[in-house]
Motif scaffolding. Structure first.
Motif, short mmCIF file in Angstrom:
data_model
loop_
_atom_site.label_atom_id
_atom_site.label_comp_id
_atom_site.label_asym_id
_atom_site.label_seq_id
_atom_site.Cartn_x
_atom_site.Cartn_y
_atom_site.Cartn_z
N ALA A 62 0.84 -1.21 0.00
CA ALA A 62 0.00 0.00 0.00
C ALA A 62 0.87 1.25 0.00
CB ALA A 62 -0.93 -0.01 1.21
N PHE A 63 1.94 1.24 0.79
CA PHE A 63 2.87 2.38 0.76
C PHE A 63 3.53 2.52 -0.60
CE2 PHE A 63 3.23 2.07 5.53
CZ PHE A 63 2.66 3.31 5.77
N GLN A 64 3.98 1.44 -1.18
CA GLN A 64 4.62 1.50 -2.50
C GLN A 64 3.64 2.00 -3.56
OE1 GLN A 64 6.17 -2.40 -3.24
NE2 GLN A 64 8.11 -1.97 -2.21
N LEU A 65 2.42 1.58 -3.49
CA LEU A 65 1.41 2.04 -4.44
C LEU A 65 1.19 3.54 -4.30
CD1 LEU A 65 -0.55 1.03 -6.60
CD2 LEU A 65 -2.23 0.72 -4.80
N GLY A 66 1.12 4.00 -3.07
CA GLY A 66 0.98 5.45 -2.84
C GLY A 66 2.17 6.23 -3.37
N PHE A 67 3.38 5.70 -3.16
CA PHE A 67 4.58 6.36 -3.67
C PHE A 67 4.58 6.40 -5.19
CE2 PHE A 67 6.93 4.87 0.35
CZ PHE A 67 6.47 5.97 1.05
N CYS A 68 4.17 5.31 -5.83
CA CYS A 68 4.13 5.27 -7.30
C CYS A 68 3.14 6.29 -7.85
CB CYS A 68 3.77 3.87 -7.79
SG CYS A 68 5.09 2.67 -7.63
N ILE A 69 1.97 6.36 -7.24
CA ILE A 69 0.96 7.32 -7.73
C ILE A 69 1.44 8.75 -7.51
CG2 ILE A 69 -1.37 8.19 -7.28
CD1 ILE A 69 -2.19 5.27 -6.82
N THR A 70 2.04 9.01 -6.34
CA THR A 70 2.58 10.35 -6.10
C THR A 70 3.69 10.68 -7.09
OG1 THR A 70 2.09 10.13 -3.75
CG2 THR A 70 3.67 11.83 -4.36
N LEU A 71 4.56 9.75 -7.35
CA LEU A 71 5.64 9.97 -8.30
C LEU A 71 5.10 10.16 -9.71
CD1 LEU A 71 8.72 10.04 -8.60
CD2 LEU A 71 8.65 7.59 -9.02
N TYR A 72 4.07 9.42 -10.06
CA TYR A 72 3.50 9.52 -11.40
C TYR A 72 2.77 10.84 -11.62
CZ TYR A 72 1.83 7.46 -15.75
OH TYR A 72 1.61 7.18 -17.06
N THR A 73 2.15 11.36 -10.56
CA THR A 73 1.37 12.60 -10.72
C THR A 73 2.18 13.86 -10.41
OG1 THR A 73 0.52 12.35 -8.47
CG2 THR A 73 -0.82 11.48 -10.26
N GLN A 74 3.01 13.83 -9.37
CA GLN A 74 3.70 15.06 -8.96
C GLN A 74 5.20 15.04 -9.23
OE1 GLN A 74 2.78 15.47 -4.82
NE2 GLN A 74 0.58 15.73 -5.18
N GLY A 75 5.76 13.91 -9.55
CA GLY A 75 7.22 13.82 -9.70
C GLY A 75 7.70 13.77 -11.12
N ARG A 76 6.82 14.01 -12.06
CA ARG A 76 7.24 13.91 -13.47
C ARG A 76 8.18 15.06 -13.84
NH1 ARG A 76 1.77 15.29 -13.60
NH2 ARG A 76 1.42 17.38 -14.37
N PRO A 77 9.03 14.84 -14.83
CA PRO A 77 9.95 15.90 -15.27
C PRO A 77 9.17 17.09 -15.84
CG PRO A 77 10.62 13.76 -16.16
CD PRO A 77 9.29 13.58 -15.50
N GLU A 78 9.66 18.26 -15.56
CA GLU A 78 8.97 19.49 -15.96
C GLU A 78 9.47 20.01 -17.32
OE1 GLU A 78 6.61 21.27 -14.21
OE2 GLU A 78 6.52 19.70 -12.71
N GLY A 79 8.57 20.50 -18.11
CA GLY A 79 8.85 21.27 -19.32
C GLY A 79 9.78 20.63 -20.33
N ASP A 80 10.51 21.51 -21.02
CA ASP A 80 11.41 21.11 -22.10
C ASP A 80 12.86 21.00 -21.66
OD1 ASP A 80 9.27 21.05 -23.82
OD2 ASP A 80 9.50 23.15 -24.40
N HIS A 81 13.13 20.86 -20.39
CA HIS A 81 14.50 20.80 -19.88
C HIS A 81 15.18 19.47 -20.17
CE1 HIS A 81 13.73 24.56 -17.91
NE2 HIS A 81 12.76 24.02 -17.15
N SER A 82 14.42 18.44 -20.45
CA SER A 82 15.00 17.11 -20.69
C SER A 82 14.49 16.56 -22.02
CB SER A 82 14.65 16.17 -19.55
OG SER A 82 13.27 16.12 -19.34
N PRO A 83 15.23 15.63 -22.62
CA PRO A 83 14.82 15.10 -23.91
C PRO A 83 13.54 14.25 -23.78
CG PRO A 83 17.03 14.32 -23.30
CD PRO A 83 16.53 15.16 -22.19
N GLN A 84 12.92 14.03 -24.92
CA GLN A 84 11.65 13.29 -24.96
C GLN A 84 11.83 11.84 -24.50
OE1 GLN A 84 8.74 14.66 -25.64
NE2 GLN A 84 7.62 12.75 -25.39
N TRP A 85 12.95 11.22 -24.79
CA TRP A 85 13.14 9.82 -24.41
C TRP A 85 13.20 9.65 -22.90
CZ3 TRP A 85 17.62 8.46 -21.85
CH2 TRP A 85 18.68 9.35 -21.91
N ILE A 86 13.64 10.68 -22.17
CA ILE A 86 13.64 10.60 -20.70
C ILE A 86 12.21 10.60 -20.18
CG2 ILE A 86 14.21 11.88 -18.62
CD1 ILE A 86 16.92 11.93 -19.48
N HIS A 87 11.33 11.39 -20.78
CA HIS A 87 9.91 11.38 -20.39
C HIS A 87 9.30 10.00 -20.64
CE1 HIS A 87 9.36 15.65 -19.49
NE2 HIS A 87 10.21 15.90 -20.50
N PHE A 88 9.65 9.43 -21.80
CA PHE A 88 9.13 8.11 -22.12
C PHE A 88 9.62 7.06 -21.12
CE2 PHE A 88 9.73 4.05 -24.36
CZ PHE A 88 8.41 3.76 -24.64
#
Length: 102
Positions: A62-88
């Motif tokens: 349950a903790f790991q699931l919460g961490f994954c959802i938080t990382l997926y929603t709030q921890g994603r890379p921002e803007g155009d600072h990184s290449p597209q393959w890193i987002h993928f």
């Protein structure tokens, strides 16, 4: 006379032997019943141990699931600072972790 005494002696020994044999069989049966009771207790203890371990795993998952959802929603890379393959790669690894936890 002698034949009657010999017959009574053998008869007493025969009944004594049969009584001892019967007691031995009853004792063996009692030991087998006790042994299977112990087997049942061992299986019950193993099942309780498995259930307890699964309860602990459920809390951790349950903790790991919460961490994954938080990382997926709030921890994603921002803007155009990184290449597209890193987002993928980020999306694939986070989704993999999420589905593995489920």
């Amino acid at each position: 006379g002698v034949g009657g005494g010999l017959f009574d002696y053998n008869r007493e020994n025969f009944f004594f032997d049969k009584e001892q044999q019967l007691k031995r069989e009853f004792q063996a049966q009692k030991v087998r019943v006790t042994q299977f009771g112990l087997y049942r207790e061992d299986v019950r203890d193993l099942m309780d141990l498995t259930v307890a371990k699964m309860e602990n795993y459920l809390i951790v998952n349950a903790f790991q699931l919460g961490f994954c959802i938080t990382l997926y929603t709030q921890g994603r890379p921002e803007g155009d600072h990184s290449p597209q393959w890193i987002h993928f790669l980020y999306a694939m690894t986070t989704a993999s972790a999420l589905f593995y936890t489920l």
